[in-house]
Design an enzyme around this catalytic site. Structure first.
Site, mmCIF file in Angstrom:
data_model
loop_
_atom_site.group_PDB
_atom_site.id
_atom_site.type_symbol
_atom_site.label_atom_id
_atom_site.label_comp_id
_atom_site.label_asym_id
_atom_site.label_seq_id
_atom_site.Cartn_x
_atom_site.Cartn_y
_atom_site.Cartn_z
ATOM 1 N N GLU A 63 10.619 6.680 -1.726
ATOM 2 C CA GLU A 63 10.554 7.838 -2.420
ATOM 3 C C GLU A 63 11.611 8.865 -1.981
ATOM 4 O O GLU A 63 12.155 9.629 -2.413
ATOM 5 C CB GLU A 63 9.294 8.337 -2.644
ATOM 6 C CG GLU A 63 8.283 7.355 -3.391
ATOM 7 C CD GLU A 63 7.504 6.547 -2.663
ATOM 8 O OE1 GLU A 63 6.422 5.755 -3.113
ATOM 9 O OE2 GLU A 63 7.926 6.364 -1.469
ATOM 10 N N PHE A 110 -8.770 7.513 -3.810
ATOM 11 C CA PHE A 110 -7.664 6.708 -3.366
ATOM 12 C C PHE A 110 -6.404 7.312 -3.633
ATOM 13 O O PHE A 110 -6.198 7.814 -5.002
ATOM 14 C CB PHE A 110 -7.870 5.509 -3.873
ATOM 15 C CG PHE A 110 -6.791 4.472 -3.471
ATOM 16 C CD1 PHE A 110 -6.544 4.289 -2.272
ATOM 17 C CD2 PHE A 110 -5.745 3.922 -4.571
ATOM 18 C CE1 PHE A 110 -5.551 3.320 -1.732
ATOM 19 C CE2 PHE A 110 -4.646 3.007 -4.224
ATOM 20 C CZ PHE A 110 -4.672 2.830 -2.893
ATOM 21 N N GLN A 111 -5.371 7.672 -2.619
ATOM 22 C CA GLN A 111 -4.177 7.996 -2.978
ATOM 23 C C GLN A 111 -3.964 9.452 -3.516
ATOM 24 O O GLN A 111 -3.124 9.857 -4.317
ATOM 25 C CB GLN A 111 -3.098 6.957 -3.865
ATOM 26 C CG GLN A 111 -2.846 5.839 -3.096
ATOM 27 C CD GLN A 111 -1.789 5.026 -3.600
ATOM 28 O OE1 GLN A 111 -1.488 5.281 -5.040
ATOM 29 N NE2 GLN A 111 -1.127 4.380 -2.932
ATOM 30 N N LYS A 141 -2.977 11.496 -14.051
ATOM 31 C CA LYS A 141 -3.043 10.180 -14.959
ATOM 32 C C LYS A 141 -3.598 10.378 -16.311
ATOM 33 O O LYS A 141 -3.268 9.905 -17.409
ATOM 34 C CB LYS A 141 -3.907 9.018 -14.131
ATOM 35 C CG LYS A 141 -3.697 7.762 -14.810
ATOM 36 C CD LYS A 141 -4.465 6.505 -14.134
ATOM 37 C CE LYS A 141 -4.188 5.407 -14.663
ATOM 38 N NZ LYS A 141 -4.721 3.946 -14.087
ATOM 39 N N MET A 193 25.441 13.446 18.183
ATOM 40 C CA MET A 193 25.137 14.853 18.511
ATOM 41 C C MET A 193 23.954 14.957 19.400
ATOM 42 O O MET A 193 24.329 16.111 20.407
ATOM 43 C CB MET A 193 24.766 15.556 17.102
ATOM 44 C CG MET A 193 25.152 17.334 17.105
ATOM 45 S SD MET A 193 26.988 17.680 17.460
ATOM 46 C CE MET A 193 27.703 17.345 15.902
#
Length: 577
Positions: free
Chosen positions: A51, A113-114, A163, A481
């Site tokens: 993502e 959940f999530q 949802k 770097m």
């Protein structure tokens, strides 16, 4: 007449009306209603492999076009994985809209959940964010999100959708107007301040145009070019502003700042007038702020009033769209009978002569060797093939600075890099977004061996869509770097800086279905890059370069920008016995 549809289809209707043709995303449980309607919708969904890379790809799309990029993720970890990209877009003023799923409304706050507080988490890293609580609010919110992302100072906007809102049925009604009473965009600039700016421009003896990413964001490259040609003033472009004035333009000096050129930094230090256009006086440009441009009066033009006076108090502050302000300044200069000082016979001749001397004393030049490939040589060869017109998406580190120093960009939106945040892993997904947006362009992903290994999974995305990106890995076996700083400022105590394992490029690319190669000899470089460019599909070129090379010039942390380290420390000669 309104149409009955689900929230998910309503969202796609809004995106279609905003001209969206691509969404970069990754599905999850709560976004399945959206993916169900995407199944037979004309908007292209690009399945990334992480993502974070969806956000970077949306940025690449936006940076290459100026349009709003769109990314999508599910609730919980999907949304939190977007956060780095949102911060990056916020710091670099890139317009993206992020769509995230959320657990069903009645479960919010129950540690479902999530579930994550996406609205709270992203409040500080977005220009604005929304949690959609009612289906009937969805169209208004989506169109507002695009307006806010693209208007004023661009930036990321997040819309979190539960949802049940995706699943709900309702009548879609097109939004015809956006009214945001608390959101004001000042575009025109104050007439009196513009008049004062023109007066300072006429009186300056050592003027310097300091142009940044705001020129690119505003589409003001034409106006900038007119201004420097009308006045004859020298100009520098910041890391974010490269391409705003063509690199080949005679008035262009180079990039200023921590790894800017000697001439650019000395000019900023000696100037008596800075015309700061779409810049934020970033610490990487100013160095020690108290010592920055000590002799200069400052005209500062920016669309964001929060940037005016934040780091350097201007003598003439102008809040407005830099394109519109420059149009008015150019008109004022054209209409006045008195010529700008730089256009007069005596002009700024002495100032230009001094700048040319600085350029000759310490030029930015490619370094080459017969025994090993120098990073600067690599960038010079990419520059030769791009001819100032290819898109170059860089990752973060030494290669980013060498690319900025040595690759020409003769128009805006060719140079894509994570400027403010410095997010490793940016280069490859940003190149993907740019290639989707500009299929006609040659696109290089110029990455280090560190950042590349953060985004290797996107080779699958590149293969799936046949993106002809030329991936060039500057492989020095180190976090370059980090190694440079540890060598110069930490007594060469190299700690967690070595990257002692890198995949076989030919086998890695072959595993994903395209060509790859590793080269180590300077004599191989030109032909290998030419072969990569000629390849009709993607290509992975792993270039092993000098492992111990450092980027110079370099302004040490806390130093003034005229206190540059111009090369490696020289050994101290032994005292005579």
């Amino acid at each position: 007449m309104s149409t009955l549809m689900s929230g998910a289809r309503m969202l796609l209707e809004c995106l279609s009306r905003e001209g969206v043709d691509s969404i970069f995303g990754y599905p999850g449980g709560v976004t399945l209603p959206l993916y169900d309607v995407l199944y037979d919708h004309h908007i292209r969904h690009v399945l990334v492999r992480h993502e974070e890379n969806a956000a970077f790809a949306a940025e690449g799309y936006a940076r290459a076009t100026g349009k709003v990029g769109v990314c999508c993720a599910t609730s919980g970890p999907g949304a939190t994985n977007l956060t780095t990209g949102l911060v990056d877009a916020m710091m670099d003023s890139i317009p993206i809209v992020a769509i995230t799923g959320q657990v069903t409304s009645k479960l919010i706050g129950s540690d479902a959940f999530q579930e994550a507080d996406t609205f709270g988490i992203t409040r500080s890293c977005t220009k604005h964010n929304y949690l959609v609580k009612r289906l009937e609010d969805l169209p208004q919110i989506i169109h507002e999100a695009f307006y806010v992302a693209a208007s004023g100072r661009p930036g990321p906007v997040l819309v979190d959708i539960p949802k049940d809102v995706f699943q709900a049925q309702g009548h879609y009604q097109h939004v015809t107007a956006i009214h945001l009473p608390g959101y004001k965009v000042f575009t025109e600039g104050h007439t009196g301040q513009i008049r004062r700016a023109v007066q300072l421009i006429r009186l300056a003896e050592r003027p310097l145009v300091y142009a940044g990413g705001g020129i690119v964001a505003a589409g003001a490259a034409t106006e900038l070019r007119e201004f420097v040609e009308r006045t004859g003033f020298p100009a520098v472009n910041t890391l974010m502003g490269l391409g705003a004035l063509p690199s080949t333009h005679p008035n262009f000096i180079s990039m200023p700042g921590m790894h800017g050129s000697y001439a650019a930094n000395m000019a900023m230090s000696a100037a008596d007038l800075l015309i700061a256009l779409g810049v934020r006086f970033d610490d990487r440009v100013t160095g020690r702020l108290a010592a920055f441009a000590p002799h200069a009066k400052v005209i500062h033009v920016d669309i964001d009033p929060a940037e005016i006076g934040k780091n350097r108090a201007p003598d003439v502050p102008i809040v407005g769209d830099v394109k519109r302000v420059l149009i008015r300044i150019n008109q004022a200069l054209a209409e006045s009978k008195a010529k700008p000082v730089a256009q007069a016979e005596s002009g700024c001749r002495a100032w230009w002569e001094q700048i040319r001397r600085w350029k000759q004393e310490h030029p930015l030049q490619p370094v080459s060797s017969d025994s090993e490939i120098k990073p600067q040589h690599l960038m010079a060869e990419i520059d030769r093939l791009s001819e100032g017109h290819a898109i170059v998406a860089a990752d973060v580190g030494q290669h980013q600075m060498w690319a900025a120093q040595l690759i020409r960009f003769n128009e805006p939106r060719l140079w894509l890099n994570s400027g403010g945040l410095g997010a490793m892993g940016f280069g490859l997904p940003a190149a993907m977004g740019a290639q989707f947006a500009r299929p006609d362009k040659l696109v290089f992903a110029v990455v280090g061996d560190g950042g590349f290994q953060m985004s290797i999974p996107e080779l699958a995305t590149i293969t799936s869509f046949g993106l002809p990106i030329k991936i060039v890995v500057m492989n020095n076996g180190y976090l370059g770097m980090i190694r440079q700083w540890q060598e110069l400022f930490y007594n060469n105590r190299l700690s967690a800086a070595e990257l002692d394992c890198f995949p076989d490029a030919e086998k890695l690319a072959g595993a994903y279905g395209f060509k790859g190669r590793t080269i180590e000899k300077p004599s191989e470089l030109a032909a290998a890059l030419e072969a990569a460019v000629k390849e009709p599909g993607p290509y992975l070129l792993n270039v092993r370069v000098s492992p111990a090379e450092c980027v110079y010039p370099m302004v040490p942390a806390g130093g003034a920008i005229n206190e540059m380290v111009l090369g490696p420390p020289q050994p101290v000669a032994e005292a005579a016995q």
